[in-house]
Design an enzyme around this catalytic site. Sequence first.
Site, PDB file in Angstrom:
ATOM      1  N   ALA A  14       0.832  -1.205   0.000  1.00 21.16           N
ATOM      2  CA  ALA A  14       0.000   0.000   0.000  1.00 21.16           C
ATOM      3  C   ALA A  14       0.869   1.259   0.000  1.00 21.16           C
ATOM      4  CB  ALA A  14      -0.919  -0.008   1.223  1.00 21.16           C
ATOM      5  N   ARG A 107       5.932 -12.421  -2.551  1.00 19.41           N
ATOM      6  CA  ARG A 107       5.617 -11.065  -2.095  1.00 19.41           C
ATOM      7  C   ARG A 107       6.849 -10.170  -2.165  1.00 19.41           C
ATOM      8  NH1 ARG A 107       6.051  -8.109   2.542  1.00 19.41           N
ATOM      9  NH2 ARG A 107       4.298  -6.746   3.092  1.00 19.41           N
ATOM     10  N   TYR A 210       0.298 -22.845  -5.662  1.00 20.90           N
ATOM     11  CA  TYR A 210       0.646 -22.348  -7.000  1.00 20.90           C
ATOM     12  C   TYR A 210       2.156 -22.294  -7.170  1.00 20.90           C
ATOM     13  CZ  TYR A 210       0.226 -17.903  -4.357  1.00 20.90           C
ATOM     14  OH  TYR A 210       0.291 -16.909  -3.420  1.00 20.90           O
ATOM     15  N   ASP A 290      -4.385  -2.768   4.347  1.00 15.51           N
ATOM     16  CA  ASP A 290      -4.850  -3.521   5.521  1.00 15.51           C
ATOM     17  C   ASP A 290      -5.181  -2.612   6.699  1.00 15.51           C
ATOM     18  OD1 ASP A 290      -4.581  -5.863   4.139  1.00 15.51           O
ATOM     19  OD2 ASP A 290      -3.167  -6.805   5.520  1.00 15.51           O
TER      20      ASP A 290
HETATM   21  C1  LIG Z   1      -2.261 -16.232   3.998  1.00 13.04           C
HETATM   22  C2  LIG Z   1      -2.414 -14.966   3.206  1.00 13.04           C
HETATM   23  C3  LIG Z   1      -2.449 -15.025   1.807  1.00 13.04           C
HETATM   24  C4  LIG Z   1      -2.633 -13.866   1.063  1.00 13.04           C
HETATM   25  N1  LIG Z   1      -2.700 -13.952  -0.315  1.00 13.04           N
HETATM   26  C5  LIG Z   1      -2.950 -12.841  -1.031  1.00 13.04           C
HETATM   27  C6  LIG Z   1      -3.027 -12.910  -2.473  1.00 13.04           C
HETATM   28  O1  LIG Z   1      -2.831 -13.979  -3.068  1.00 13.04           O
HETATM   29  N2  LIG Z   1      -3.292 -11.757  -3.163  1.00 13.04           N
HETATM   30  C7  LIG Z   1      -3.503 -10.554  -2.524  1.00 13.04           C
HETATM   31  O2  LIG Z   1      -3.783  -9.554  -3.209  1.00 13.04           O
HETATM   32  N3  LIG Z   1      -3.408 -10.456  -1.167  1.00 13.04           N
HETATM   33  C8  LIG Z   1      -3.134 -11.560  -0.422  1.00 13.04           C
HETATM   34  N4  LIG Z   1      -3.017 -11.472   0.934  1.00 13.04           N
HETATM   35  C9  LIG Z   1      -3.201 -10.161   1.589  1.00 13.04           C
HETATM   36  C10 LIG Z   1      -1.992  -9.271   1.480  1.00 13.04           C
HETATM   37  O3  LIG Z   1      -0.803  -9.948   1.853  1.00 13.04           O
HETATM   38  C11 LIG Z   1      -2.189  -8.022   2.344  1.00 13.04           C
HETATM   39  O4  LIG Z   1      -3.514  -7.549   2.215  1.00 13.04           O
HETATM   40  C12 LIG Z   1      -1.242  -6.911   1.893  1.00 13.04           C
HETATM   41  O5  LIG Z   1       0.094  -7.355   1.983  1.00 13.04           O
HETATM   42  C13 LIG Z   1      -1.460  -5.662   2.752  1.00 13.04           C
HETATM   43  O6  LIG Z   1      -0.516  -4.688   2.387  1.00 13.04           O
HETATM   44  P1  LIG Z   1      -0.347  -3.370   3.258  1.00 13.04           P
HETATM   45  O7  LIG Z   1       0.744  -2.598   2.596  1.00 13.04           O
HETATM   46  O8  LIG Z   1      -1.651  -2.725   3.493  1.00 13.04           O
HETATM   47  O9  LIG Z   1       0.136  -3.885   4.696  1.00 13.04           O
HETATM   48  P2  LIG Z   1       1.478  -4.614   5.122  1.00 13.04           P
HETATM   49  O10 LIG Z   1       2.000  -5.480   4.048  1.00 13.04           O
HETATM   50  O11 LIG Z   1       1.209  -5.223   6.462  1.00 13.04           O
HETATM   51  O12 LIG Z   1       2.524  -3.413   5.296  1.00 13.04           O
HETATM   52  C14 LIG Z   1       2.498  -2.546   6.407  1.00 13.04           C
HETATM   53  C15 LIG Z   1       3.883  -1.951   6.570  1.00 13.04           C
HETATM   54  O13 LIG Z   1       3.827  -0.955   7.602  1.00 13.04           O
HETATM   55  C16 LIG Z   1       4.921  -1.122   8.484  1.00 13.04           C
HETATM   56  N5  LIG Z   1       4.487  -0.605   9.787  1.00 13.04           N
HETATM   57  C17 LIG Z   1       3.521  -1.106  10.600  1.00 13.04           C
HETATM   58  N6  LIG Z   1       3.374  -0.352  11.700  1.00 13.04           N
HETATM   59  C18 LIG Z   1       4.268   0.673  11.592  1.00 13.04           C
HETATM   60  C19 LIG Z   1       4.572   1.785  12.422  1.00 13.04           C
HETATM   61  N7  LIG Z   1       3.928   1.985  13.587  1.00 13.04           N
HETATM   62  N8  LIG Z   1       5.549   2.640  12.021  1.00 13.04           N
HETATM   63  C20 LIG Z   1       6.208   2.432  10.840  1.00 13.04           C
HETATM   64  N9  LIG Z   1       5.945   1.377  10.008  1.00 13.04           N
HETATM   65  C21 LIG Z   1       4.982   0.521  10.375  1.00 13.04           C
HETATM   66  C22 LIG Z   1       5.161  -2.631   8.479  1.00 13.04           C
HETATM   67  O14 LIG Z   1       6.481  -2.948   8.897  1.00 13.04           O
HETATM   68  C23 LIG Z   1       4.909  -2.975   7.018  1.00 13.04           C
HETATM   69  O15 LIG Z   1       6.067  -2.857   6.225  1.00 13.04           O
HETATM   70  C24 LIG Z   1      -2.784 -12.616   1.706  1.00 13.04           C
HETATM   71  C25 LIG Z   1      -2.703 -12.538   3.100  1.00 13.04           C
HETATM   72  C26 LIG Z   1      -2.511 -13.702   3.849  1.00 13.04           C
HETATM   73  C27 LIG Z   1      -2.409 -13.609   5.349  1.00 13.04           C
END
Ligand SMILES: Cc1cc2nc3c(=O)[nH]c(=O)nc-3n(C[C@H](O)[C@H](O)[C@H](O)COP(=O)(O)OP(=O)(O)OC[C@H]3O[C@@H](n4cnc5c(N)ncnc54)[C@H](O)[C@@H]3O)c2cc1C
Length: 387
Positions: A14, A107, A210, A290
Amino acid sequence: MSTNVVAIVGAGMAGLTAALSLARHGIRSEIVEQAPQLGEVGAGLQISPNASRILRELGILADIEHRWCEPQEIRLTSGVTLGALAAVPVGAFARDRWGAPYGVLHRSTLQQALLSAVLRNPLCKVHLGCRIEKPGDTEIARAIGEQPDLVIGADGVWSRTRARIPGAPKAHFSGNIAWRFTMAGDNAPGFLDPSNVTAFLGPKTHLVCYPLKEIGGFNVVAIAAGLDPGETWSAEGSERQGRMLAEQFSAWHPEIRTLLSNLRGATFWPLYQAGPGRWQNGRDTALIGDAAHAMMPFAAQGAAMAIEDAFELAGLVANTPLPEALATYERVRQMRAARVGRRGAFNRFAYHARGPIRIARDLVLATRSPQSLAADLDWLYGYRAKG
Ligand SMILES: Cc1cc2nc3c(=O)[nH]c(=O)nc-3n(C[C@H](O)[C@H](O)[C@H](O)COP(=O)(O)OP(=O)(O)OC[C@H]3O[C@@H](n4cnc5c(N)ncnc54)[C@H](O)[C@@H]3O)c2cc1C
């Protein structure tokens, strides 16, 4: 007042996509990430056409396409008999029908491609090893060296940035646990298919496999009802967790039970969901990915939604006064995420069905052609995010 500088908390899918999407409109961003470096967290990801279209627009797709696999089909298979239930065509069909590819990759391959593009872009700066604990204006300004016009919370399911938004969502345990692992191709049993995504379905459980080109092997995710392990994201699977996994899959086909009982290095992921709530404060903060809508992986859309959120928020911020941009972002994206959530809930119901519901499911699936199943997904994979 126009938006000139944005603080982004979190450098996951994100946050990195948000920085690149803002830069496309000439807006500068400062990303604050708690990890000292971005490593191999997580396992495989499926990237559907609604997200790969955006990655193409941001110049990332060419970088990952030669490292990912494009499956021919998404297959639904019985985990009890290994018999085929249904298939949705992807591969060349996806490019043709939805105008963008469907790929599977690690990932970290996608995260590194996004990070490289961010590091090359003079409008984006990353501050690694910097955790935001209390996301007030003072701490954010201290982290990035100036006061931003907008703070984007891209800090995942345990988001601290939510504290800036009254009524923001709260995370709760979904009652399900995922075990994620990868395995080399030469160790893999014959029922793992190197050309397709296969979802094996069983009572209250399912398993998704996969191919991963990066390791010449497979990504495997086993999902079942489990215990609440508290506030943690992933952990090495313990012996107790291994026993739990074996129990949950005890009614499955012997070949799958053997695969699961020989597991080494599986990580254990309790699955959390974000509840309802506000995604913006009408002034200077928005949540994406997320942090806004952590969802179950039953539609494999969490990262895809994070990418769509980031792209659409950037477009709105660039073209509309901030309070209006934030309100529109929340309205449009909450509708989209809710629809995806409903699809995930439907998949959960169908995938984990037991008894007469399972029999009815199999009968219905047997009557559906691959093309008609694909047509059901036009609204999801054919979506064209406005950036
Ligand atoms: C089993 C499983 C399978 C999945 N398969 C898929 C799939 O096939 N396709 C798909 O589209 N999605 C899939 N997902 C979902 C996907 O992995 C997540 O929705 C996505 O990675 C979310 O991205 P994000 O950037 O919002 O959050 P995150 O990837 O959690 O990134 C958040 C970032 O913020 C940082 N952070 C957190 N708190 C702080 C703070 N206080 N200060 C500074 N930094 C901070 C963290 O270190 C991290 O780097 C899957 C999830 C799971 C659990």
